[in-house]
Design a protein around this motif. Structure first.
Motif, PDB file in Angstrom:
ATOM      1  N   THR A 192     -10.941   0.214   4.152  1.00 40.97           N
ATOM      2  CA  THR A 192     -10.807   1.878   4.377  1.00 40.97           C
ATOM      3  C   THR A 192     -11.276   2.282   5.430  1.00 40.97           C
ATOM      4  O   THR A 192     -12.272   2.642   5.288  1.00 40.97           O
ATOM      5  N   ASP A 204      -5.769   2.340  -8.237  1.00 34.37           N
ATOM      6  CA  ASP A 204      -5.838   3.263  -6.832  1.00 34.37           C
ATOM      7  C   ASP A 204      -7.300   2.652  -6.472  1.00 34.37           C
ATOM      8  O   ASP A 204      -8.099   2.510  -6.818  1.00 34.37           O
ATOM      9  N   ARG A 217      -6.718   9.049  -1.653  1.00 37.07           N
ATOM     10  CA  ARG A 217      -5.823   8.018  -2.398  1.00 37.07           C
ATOM     11  C   ARG A 217      -4.597   7.275  -2.288  1.00 37.07           C
ATOM     12  O   ARG A 217      -3.789   8.228  -0.884  1.00 37.07           O
ATOM     13  N   TYR A 218      -4.945   5.871  -2.214  1.00 37.31           N
ATOM     14  CA  TYR A 218      -3.336   5.534  -1.871  1.00 37.31           C
ATOM     15  C   TYR A 218      -3.572   4.837  -3.554  1.00 37.31           C
ATOM     16  O   TYR A 218      -4.506   3.417  -3.728  1.00 37.31           O
ATOM     17  N   HIS A 219      -2.036   3.841  -3.642  1.00 38.15           N
ATOM     18  CA  HIS A 219      -2.299   2.578  -4.383  1.00 38.15           C
ATOM     19  C   HIS A 219      -1.762   1.436  -4.249  1.00 38.15           C
ATOM     20  O   HIS A 219      -1.184   1.327  -3.046  1.00 38.15           O
ATOM     21  N   VAL A 246       0.596  -0.918   0.304  1.00 35.64           N
ATOM     22  CA  VAL A 246      -0.110  -0.224  -0.658  1.00 35.64           C
ATOM     23  C   VAL A 246       1.270   1.621   0.286  1.00 35.64           C
ATOM     24  O   VAL A 246       1.979   1.070   0.744  1.00 35.64           O
ATOM     25  N   THR A 247       0.692   2.219  -1.066  1.00 34.42           N
ATOM     26  CA  THR A 247       1.686   3.058  -1.366  1.00 34.42           C
ATOM     27  C   THR A 247       0.755   4.277  -1.477  1.00 34.42           C
ATOM     28  O   THR A 247      -0.050   4.660  -1.961  1.00 34.42           O
ATOM     29  N   PRO A 248       0.365   5.743   0.106  1.00 30.37           N
ATOM     30  CA  PRO A 248      -0.038   6.578  -0.393  1.00 30.37           C
ATOM     31  C   PRO A 248       0.383   7.315  -1.146  1.00 30.37           C
ATOM     32  O   PRO A 248       1.637   7.843  -1.722  1.00 30.37           O
ATOM     33  N   THR A 249      -0.677   8.080  -2.122  1.00 34.22           N
ATOM     34  CA  THR A 249       0.188   9.305  -3.023  1.00 34.22           C
ATOM     35  C   THR A 249      -0.555  10.186  -2.656  1.00 34.22           C
ATOM     36  O   THR A 249      -0.210  11.637  -2.970  1.00 34.22           O
ATOM     37  N   THR A 302      -0.515  12.115   1.583  1.00 35.84           N
ATOM     38  CA  THR A 302      -0.343  12.616   3.337  1.00 35.84           C
ATOM     39  C   THR A 302      -0.971  13.734   3.735  1.00 35.84           C
ATOM     40  O   THR A 302      -0.926  14.073   4.914  1.00 35.84           O
ATOM     41  N   ILE A 312      -2.217   4.316   7.130  1.00 28.93           N
ATOM     42  CA  ILE A 312      -1.745   4.817   6.168  1.00 28.93           C
ATOM     43  C   ILE A 312      -1.545   5.694   7.148  1.00 28.93           C
ATOM     44  O   ILE A 312      -3.173   7.139   7.427  1.00 28.93           O
ATOM     45  N   GLY A 345       4.595   6.964   6.440  1.00 26.57           N
ATOM     46  CA  GLY A 345       3.666   6.736   5.218  1.00 26.57           C
ATOM     47  C   GLY A 345       4.592   5.665   5.089  1.00 26.57           C
ATOM     48  O   GLY A 345       3.739   5.389   4.017  1.00 26.57           O
TER      49      GLY A 345
END
Length: 452
Positions: free
Chosen positions: A324, A362, A297-299, A281-284, A286, A399, A447
């Motif tokens: 989420t 996403d 949003r997050y990837h 999970v990568t936050p787009t 912060t 996140i 993050g």
């Protein structure tokens, strides 16, 4: 079932010379022993409850009763600091089958007897994997108590299969053992010592029609050592082992063949090696600034091979749920965060039941500002991401982000990220830590996950 009782007049101090010679002024102690079979073994070496009267191979239970008959109302029971209980099982030919020394159970029993002023019972379990004639002995040197008992343990002829504990988890070796047991009593002339046994492992790969096609991976064979004409008082047992190193996720078949006339000597057993979901999970962002962008949003990337995704609950087709949950951490880091809102995304399709889950995309969550629980001012929050399929949670992470309601206005996202979300530390439950964690574990900082 074997029952033996010893009544002895004892002091609570260690005795010298022969036991059971004088009566204490305080208490008259009796130790009562009962031996019975608590569980037998099935064909996969799993314990099954047993309620019969015979002693049978499996888990034998020593049950002890310690009785103190009071002589004086003001009598005091002194608890021995150390009083070993030593248990030994040897077969009819003097070979040790079990040995254990327990230094805790006798002192603890006397503590309970002193506190409760009632008789106490002790139960200790010991394994006896095959039948025969055995000598069971127990010894409490502190009280000069010793007892030998000759018992007959019955067992049926069998071939039992045992797997290693981690056999169904990807990344671990699969260890398999077949145990060939003549049972007891048995006819020693039934076996010749030349019987062959073989284990063969296959992977099961579906063809275009969905039928499982076996592909041989590895085998192991040996000549079984079951002919012991000079040892008729103990069952003969031999084993055959097969290990397959770190198999890929999927279905497997173990084929067992043997020339010996034992039940289940020729059979097949199927099992699966389960995958573990690999997700990232990568936050787009912060900062969730409602005035600039009303969506969080997050990837997400996911990879999972087997067992394939199946329908859960009332679903008609296989589905993966991505929850989420927006959480507000408490000031006390040990308190459960408040849930402000929850969103769910769903990936579904019949093809998921037949192929690897390999997904990237996403995820966005909207609507926090419309919730009654939405903060009225700039607030540090966390988004808990939970991935669920095949009726269980497969993955969970958090996140951290900063929430800014539309009434606050737009400020420098870079400044806010540096001073708020990126400076904070979180545990995997979304709780804010007061400072950089000192203990080992997995945390979220800036993050991303950090392993300490």
């Amino acid at each position: 079932m074997l029952v033996w009782a010893a009544a002895c007049c004892l002091s609570l101090a260690p005795m010298t010379g022969s036991a059971q010679t004088t009566e204490t002024d305080d208490y008259y102690f009796r130790f009562r022993q009962t031996i019975f079979t608590k569980h037998t073994y099935d064909n996969l070496f799993q314990a099954e409850s047993y309620t019969g009267d015979e002693l049978r191979a499996g888990i034998l239970s020593y049950q002890w009763g310690v009785v103190a008959d009071k002589k004086r109302k003001d009598a005091v029971i002194d608890t021995p600091e150390r009083a070993d209980l030593e248990m030994t099982i040897t077969d009819a030919y003097g070979r040790e089958a079990f040995h254990k020394v327990d230094s805790v159970i006798i002192p603890e029993t006397f503590k309970q007897m002193k506190m409760m002023r009632t008789a106490q019972s002790i139960e200790t379990s010991v394994p006896v994997v095959c039948g025969g004639q055995y000598n069971l002995s127990w010894n409490i040197p502190y009280f000069s108590l010793y007892k030998d008992s000759v018992v007959t343990v019955i067992d049926a002829p069998s071939v039992r299969l045992r797997f290693g504990k981690a056999m169904t988890v990807v990344g671990h070796d699969v260890d398999m053992w077949a145990f060939y047991n003549t049972g007891y009593p048995f006819d020693v002339t039934q076996f010749t010592g030349t019987e062959q046994a073989k284990l063969t492992l296959f992977s099961l790969t579906p063809d275009e029609q969905g039928n499982a096609v076996p592909n041989e991976l590895k085998s192991s064979s040996k000549t079984l050592d079951l002919y012991h004409p000079d040892e008729p008082l103990v069952a003969a047992m031999d084993s055959l082992e097969l290990t397959y190193e770190k198999p890929e996720p999927g279905e497997y078949l173990l084929n067992m063949t043997s020339e010996c006339e034992l039940p289940n000597a020729n059979r097949q057993f199927t099992f699966s090696v389960n995958d573990t979901l690999r997700a990232n999970v990568t936050p787009t962002q912060t900062v969730y600034d409602v005035a600039a962008d009303p969506a969080l949003r997050y990837h997400l990337t996911m990879n999972y091979r087997y067992p394939y995704v199946q329908p859960s609950g009332n679903d008609k087709v296989p589905a993966v749920y991505i929850f989420t949950n927006v959480l507000k951490p408490q000031e006390d880091e040990w308190m459960k965060p408040d849930t402000l809102m929850s969103g769910v995304s769903k990936i579904e399709g019949a093809e998921l039941a037949k192929q690897t889950l390999d997904w990237e995309g996403d995820i966005e969550v909207k609507g926090l500002e419309t919730q009654e629980t939405a903060p009225a001012a700039e607030t540090d929050l966390v988004a808990e991401v939970v991935i669920f399929f095949n009726d269980k949670v497969q993955y969970r992470t958090v996140i951290p982000f900063t929430y800014i309601p539309s009434t606050v206005g737009i400020r420098s996202a870079k400044t806010r990220a540096n001073t708020n979300a990126e400076a904070a530390w979180y545990d995997l439950q979304g709780r804010t830590l007061k400072s950089s964690p000192a203990s080992k574990g997995i945390y979220v900082h800036n993050g991303v996950k950090v392993v300490r």
